[in-house]
Design a protein around this motif. Sequence first.
Motif, short mmCIF file in Angstrom:
data_model
loop_
_atom_site.label_atom_id
_atom_site.label_comp_id
_atom_site.label_asym_id
_atom_site.label_seq_id
_atom_site.Cartn_x
_atom_site.Cartn_y
_atom_site.Cartn_z
N GLY A 279 -13.82 -28.30 -53.55
CA GLY A 279 -13.35 -29.38 -54.41
C GLY A 279 -14.26 -30.60 -54.35
O GLY A 279 -14.45 -31.28 -55.37
N LEU B 5 -7.27 -37.07 -63.11
CA LEU B 5 -6.86 -35.73 -62.68
C LEU B 5 -7.64 -35.29 -61.45
O LEU B 5 -7.07 -34.73 -60.50
CB LEU B 5 -7.07 -34.73 -63.82
CG LEU B 5 -6.16 -34.89 -65.05
CD1 LEU B 5 -6.57 -33.90 -66.13
CD2 LEU B 5 -4.71 -34.69 -64.66
N ALA B 6 -8.96 -35.55 -61.43
CA ALA B 6 -9.78 -35.19 -60.28
C ALA B 6 -9.35 -35.98 -59.04
O ALA B 6 -9.26 -35.42 -57.94
CB ALA B 6 -11.26 -35.43 -60.59
N CYS B 7 -9.10 -37.27 -59.22
CA CYS B 7 -8.66 -38.09 -58.08
C CYS B 7 -7.29 -37.64 -57.58
O CYS B 7 -7.05 -37.58 -56.37
CB CYS B 7 -8.61 -39.56 -58.50
SG CYS B 7 -10.23 -40.28 -58.88
N GLY B 8 -6.38 -37.31 -58.52
CA GLY B 8 -5.06 -36.85 -58.12
C GLY B 8 -5.12 -35.54 -57.37
O GLY B 8 -4.38 -35.33 -56.38
N TYR B 9 -5.99 -34.63 -57.80
CA TYR B 9 -6.16 -33.36 -57.10
C TYR B 9 -6.66 -33.58 -55.67
O TYR B 9 -6.18 -32.94 -54.73
CB TYR B 9 -7.13 -32.48 -57.87
CG TYR B 9 -7.48 -31.18 -57.17
CD1 TYR B 9 -6.55 -30.15 -57.09
CD2 TYR B 9 -8.74 -31.00 -56.60
CE1 TYR B 9 -6.87 -28.97 -56.45
CE2 TYR B 9 -9.06 -29.82 -55.96
CZ TYR B 9 -8.12 -28.80 -55.89
OH TYR B 9 -8.44 -27.63 -55.24
N PHE B 10 -7.62 -34.49 -55.51
CA PHE B 10 -8.13 -34.76 -54.17
C PHE B 10 -7.05 -35.35 -53.28
O PHE B 10 -6.90 -34.95 -52.12
CB PHE B 10 -9.32 -35.72 -54.25
CG PHE B 10 -9.80 -36.20 -52.91
CD1 PHE B 10 -10.58 -35.38 -52.11
CD2 PHE B 10 -9.45 -37.45 -52.44
CE1 PHE B 10 -11.01 -35.80 -50.87
CE2 PHE B 10 -9.88 -37.88 -51.20
CZ PHE B 10 -10.66 -37.05 -50.41
N PHE C 241 -3.86 -34.94 -53.57
CA PHE C 241 -2.90 -33.87 -53.29
C PHE C 241 -3.39 -32.99 -52.14
O PHE C 241 -2.62 -32.66 -51.23
CB PHE C 241 -2.68 -33.03 -54.56
CG PHE C 241 -1.91 -31.76 -54.32
CD1 PHE C 241 -0.53 -31.81 -54.13
CD2 PHE C 241 -2.55 -30.54 -54.28
CE1 PHE C 241 0.18 -30.64 -53.91
CE2 PHE C 241 -1.85 -29.36 -54.06
CZ PHE C 241 -0.47 -29.42 -53.88
N LEU C 242 -4.67 -32.61 -52.17
CA LEU C 242 -5.23 -31.78 -51.09
C LEU C 242 -5.21 -32.53 -49.76
O LEU C 242 -4.87 -31.97 -48.72
CB LEU C 242 -6.66 -31.37 -51.43
CG LEU C 242 -6.86 -30.22 -52.40
CD1 LEU C 242 -8.35 -29.93 -52.54
CD2 LEU C 242 -6.12 -28.97 -51.95
#
Length: 353
Positions: free
Chosen positions: A53, A323-328, A330-331
């Motif tokens: 990611g 979206l990319a920041c939210g995914y990071f 979340f991980l």
Amino acid sequence: MEALWFAIVAGMLAVYVVLDGFDFGAGFLHLLVARTDAERRTVLAAIGPVWDGNEVWLLAGGGALFMAFPRAYAVGFSGFYMPLMLLLWVLILRGLSIELRGHVASPLWAAFWDATFAVGSTLIAIVLGAALGNVLRGVPLDTTSTFHIPLFDSFWPGRNSGVLDAYTVLVGVFTLLALGGHGGLYLALKTDGAVNARSLRAARLLWLGAGALFPLVTWGTVRVAPELPAVAGGRPLVWVLAALLIAAAAALVTGLVRRHPGLGFLGSAGTLFTLLGTAAAARWPVLLRSSVRPSLSLDAFAAATTDHGLRVALGWTLVGLPLACGYFLFLARLFRGKVQVTSAPPPGPEPMR
């Protein structure tokens, strides 16, 4: 719009260095802080959920550069063709080493991929530093608005320098030490026991070495780009970023002295980000500095696409970036805490936690 996109591209690349940087640092330290098979699987488990990611930010930065400044993308990628191909293959081998290590229950198989992981991570860190050194030093951009630069030529910085010369190698070594320290703090944050103690010790030594080398890197930068101090001194943003850099470095030192890996890692991330941000702010609007003649340099205004294209790209960025920041995030929340691995490796890929 050109200034905004310059900041977006620089910010994405800085985030990539911060996030994938601790992966590279962990790989650089892999054979040093992990002595047994269980310890080495612990290191891989620490970065396992996030390493691929993190590399998305490299694609995002490259995509943003292509959308906003297609001329700089074309000139830069054609001029650095050979180094970029080498970097691509090292990235591929490093990814394979992480994914394939646990597929065969053989000490020889594991040792081969462990060595590939360590060597690949080390080379990537050096190459990233050398790339930054080339951007600051300049490239032989001529009247045709193109350039070709060999991997090696004259070792002393000048018009006949290759990708690797005394200055770019110096920046590469500094980057290796800094990312190694960054990765050591991440491993100390994510592990317990012997790996934790060795990682924290390595982080302290590596950041000490990076700090000792920083004045020499600064002096070398002024020698190869003598216009930078005067330009940077007249820009308020540079002073703001320099103040933030000092604050981040203070947090880093405090975390290392007090053996607090969480504070140290935040300070390390802030130091890397603001250091790159300061360099970008000082270099604006130049994207590719010409070492042949400054007037031939390629700047953001000459390299940018149309104003309509910049606005359309900004609209998609405002959708994709959150979206990319939210995914990071979340991980980071999902895999927070210390990693744990089983005493015996199960068949298949490495365990994540």
